[in-house]
Design an enzyme around this catalytic site. Structure first.
Site, PDB file in Angstrom:
ATOM      1  NE  ARG A  91      -3.493   2.424   2.688  1.00 45.02           N
ATOM      2  CZ  ARG A  91      -4.444   2.614   3.604  1.00 45.02           C
ATOM      3  NH1 ARG A  91      -4.710   1.667   4.475  1.00 45.02           N
ATOM      4  NH2 ARG A  91      -5.130   3.731   3.649  1.00 45.02           N
ATOM      5  CG  ASN A 146     -10.773  -1.808  -0.538  1.00 41.89           C
ATOM      6  OD1 ASN A 146     -11.818  -1.717  -1.167  1.00 41.89           O
ATOM      7  ND2 ASN A 146     -10.561  -1.189   0.606  1.00 41.89           N
ATOM      8  CB  CYS A 168     -17.622  -0.456   0.494  1.00 38.53           C
ATOM      9  SG  CYS A 168     -16.781   1.053   1.005  1.00 38.53           S
ATOM     10  CG  ASP A 169     -15.994   0.201   6.317  1.00 37.93           C
ATOM     11  OD1 ASP A 169     -15.435   0.542   5.256  1.00 37.93           O
ATOM     12  OD2 ASP A 169     -15.455   0.307   7.428  1.00 37.93           O
ATOM     13  CG  HIS A 199     -13.847   3.310  -2.166  1.00 40.59           C
ATOM     14  ND1 HIS A 199     -12.571   2.946  -1.798  1.00 40.59           N
ATOM     15  CD2 HIS A 199     -14.669   2.806  -1.195  1.00 40.59           C
ATOM     16  CE1 HIS A 199     -12.614   2.256  -0.658  1.00 40.59           C
ATOM     17  NE2 HIS A 199     -13.869   2.153  -0.284  1.00 40.59           N
ATOM     18  CE1 TYR A 277     -11.199   5.754  -0.172  1.00 40.06           C
ATOM     19  CE2 TYR A 277     -13.363   5.416   0.815  1.00 40.06           C
ATOM     20  CZ  TYR A 277     -11.998   5.179   0.812  1.00 40.06           C
ATOM     21  OH  TYR A 277     -11.428   4.392   1.774  1.00 40.06           O
ATOM     22  NE  ARG A 297      -5.387   6.072   7.155  1.00 41.81           N
ATOM     23  CZ  ARG A 297      -5.525   6.273   8.466  1.00 41.81           C
ATOM     24  NH1 ARG A 297      -4.966   7.314   9.055  1.00 41.81           N
ATOM     25  NH2 ARG A 297      -6.239   5.449   9.194  1.00 41.81           N
TER      26      ARG A 297
HETATM   27  C1  G6P Z   1     -12.803   2.776   4.534  1.00 42.96           C
HETATM   28  C2  G6P Z   1     -13.035   2.103   3.227  1.00 42.96           C
HETATM   29  C3  G6P Z   1     -12.178   0.884   3.113  1.00 42.96           C
HETATM   30  C4  G6P Z   1     -10.740   1.263   3.317  1.00 42.96           C
HETATM   31  C5  G6P Z   1     -10.552   1.965   4.645  1.00 42.96           C
HETATM   32  C6  G6P Z   1      -9.148   2.485   4.786  1.00 42.96           C
HETATM   33  O1  G6P Z   1     -13.284   1.990   5.577  1.00 42.96           O
HETATM   34  O2  G6P Z   1     -14.362   1.753   3.007  1.00 42.96           O
HETATM   35  O3  G6P Z   1     -12.390   0.299   1.863  1.00 42.96           O
HETATM   36  O4  G6P Z   1      -9.902   0.149   3.263  1.00 42.96           O
HETATM   37  O5  G6P Z   1     -11.430   3.048   4.732  1.00 42.96           O
HETATM   38  O6  G6P Z   1      -8.932   2.949   6.067  1.00 42.96           O
HETATM   39  P1  G6P Z   1      -7.477   3.177   6.628  1.00 42.96           P
HETATM   40  O7  G6P Z   1      -7.703   3.528   8.035  1.00 42.96           O
HETATM   41  O8  G6P Z   1      -6.730   1.889   6.428  1.00 42.96           O
HETATM   42  O9  G6P Z   1      -6.907   4.302   5.815  1.00 42.96           O
HETATM   43 MN    MN Z   2     -14.428   0.531   1.094  1.00 43.22          MN
END
Ligand code: G6P
Ligand code: MN
Length: 454
Positions: A91, A146, A168-169, A199, A277, A297
């Site tokens: 990532r 993802n 997706c949350d 997203h 997003y 991030r």
């Molecule tokens: C949200 C999105 C996820 C993503 C996450 C990243 O929950 O829906 O798809 O992976 O954010 O969060 P982070 O804390 O890892 O940046």
């Molecule tokens: Mn997501």
């Protein structure tokens, strides 16, 4: 009743397990299995999962930890997938390589998301094939892995009959924040309409107990110049993760900018509430400007959520004391566990899912993988028909959808040209030359993971 968690070593696993165990009665779950290819990581996380099941909730649910696909999927009813192919180290590369070329550096959006998609497509197909081989014929795979937009298009194209629902949350996390901002306690009473790609979407209406609250929300955002409750804004700088109010997870560190961006987008386009997003596509230049190319991030997550979790587990092993704030439990796990309840008990509850359009949005292609509300019963999502969408959103979505389709085709066919077309078409990429430069660096960085492109 068996639930298998694929990506058992994830920082989210303990939270998901907690949500499952709290719903033991509705799910009638006897056994939870953790499955990961990283043994060391999963064994650590399993310590915490065991604590959740046995000490914290005294759930009586059996825990199995395995690294073998057959043992993982055999007779499973549900597979909850949340893999991260290449883990946070990749990532970080996705984000930093993009930024080094002046493009948005993000996990699932822009070049980073395309690169991540190229890594995830075939491992996801493997999950589908293994589940088909070993799990119950009535199994469902609920997938958080993802980049969900690309993954779902690949599943549709390569395994159209797979029993998979991609989810997706983020929309639910946005609703959590809306509830906190407007001081709504019982957020279960919030009903919303939404359309988009994963997203990449818009809330068109939000109601609380039958009352339209979009106007109130817009006023809040305009007044505060951000979509975050004051308490969250105060804790933004402290990127120590997981503790505190639910919804805070998405309000830490660089997440701040997307909540600010919701205000900026709504200043120009006030009719709908954008998914956070969309900032990466509508404010791509500004995002690059305030990003730190040396600290993204991925670094924030590794220094906080991941570090806290594994240190917390080590501390527990050494002292027997547990600090629950080292793992996040809440909407993320609740959402997937509640979806499983709807499938299992045929409740026809309404969920936002990523699913084949099949006319739900009349002016998007029939086979587009869209994110829309659907009623969920034992046979899967029954998609709710919507009105045609406005030309602006349709244009944005068609560009993004075509980009994702080209990427999947390019990945499957091993076609450099198609993948380059995908990078060139992405709205975060300023020119063909830049697209090619990013792609060539991504190929180099992803040698271990991508199919060969010719
Ligand atoms: C949200 C999105 C996820 C993503 C996450 C990243 O929950 O829906 O798809 O992976 O954010 O969060 P982070 O804390 O890892 O940046
Ligand atoms: Mn997501």
């Amino acid at each position: 009743m068996i639930i298998t968690i694929v990506g058992g070593g994830s920082t989210f696993t303990a939270g998901i397990v907690k949500s499952i165990a709290l719903r033991k009665a509705e799910l009638e779950v006897d056994e939870i299995r953790l499955f990961d290819i990283d043994k060391e990581r999963q064994d650590k996380v399993a310590v915490l999962v065991k604590w959740v099941l046995e000490e914290d909730l005294k759930s009586g649910i059996r825990l199995t930890v395995t690294y073998d696909p057959e043992a993982a999927y055999r007779d499973a009813d549900f597979v909850f997938a949340q893999m991260r192919v290449g883990k946070y180290a990749m990532r970080e590369k996705d984000e930093k390589i993009s930024l080094a070329h002046g493009c948005v550096g993000q996990e699932t959006c822009g070049c980073g998301g395309l690169a991540y998609g190229m890594r995830t497509i075939f491992p996801m197909i493997q999950v589908i094939d293994d589940a088909k081989k070993y799990a119950k014929p009535t199994h469902w795979i609920l997938n958080y892995s993802n980049p969900a937009a690309i993954v779902s298009e690949a599943c549709r194209k390569l395994r159209p009959d797979a029993r998979i629902i991609n989810i997706c949350d983020m929309p639910i996390a946005i609703i959590d924040v809306v509830a906190a901002a407007l001081e709504i306690k019982d957020k279960k009473e919030i009903v919303y309409d939404y359309y988009g790609l994963n997203h990449f979407g818009w809330f068109t209406s939000i109601e609380y107990r039958g009352e339209d609250i979009m106007g109130k929300l817009r006023d809040y955002i305009m007044e505060h110049q951000i979509l975050l409750p004051d308490a969250y804004v105060k804790s933004v700088g402290k990127i120590a993760q997981n503790s505190g109010t639910e919804g805070n997870r998405h309000a830490k560190g660089s997440w701040y900018y997307v909540w600010k961006g919701v205000y900026e987008i709504m200043q120009n386009f006030p009719d709908t509430l954008p998914n956070t997003y969309l900032n990466y596509y509508l404010q791509q230049k500004e995002f690059v400007e305030h990003s730190d190319p040396d600290h993204t991030r991925a670094n924030e997550v590794m220094e906080t959520r991941e570090k806290n979790l594994f240190e917390g587990i080590d501390h527990y092993l050494a002292t027997g004391e547990i600090d629950e704030s080292v793992f996040y439990a809440g909407s993320h796990g609740d959402w997937i566990a509640d979806l499983a309840i709807a499938l299992k008990n045929d409740t026809k509850a309404r969920f936002l899912v990523i699913t084949e359009n099949r006319g739900a949005i009349p002016n998007m292609p029939y086979d587009a993988m869209v994110e829309v509300p659907a009623y969920i019963g034992k046979n899967g999502p029954e998609v709710i028909a919507q009105n045609p969408i406005p030309l602006f959103q349709q244009g944005l979505m068609m560009q993004q959808l075509t980009c994702e389709k080209l990427l999947v085709e390019g990945c499957v066919e091993g076609s450099y040209r198609k993948v380059l077309e995908a990078f060139t078409l992405n709205k975060t990429v300023p020119s063909m030359k830049v697209a090619k430069e990013v792609l060539d660096d991504m190929i180099e960085a992803n040698k271990e993971y991508w199919p060969e492109l010719k």
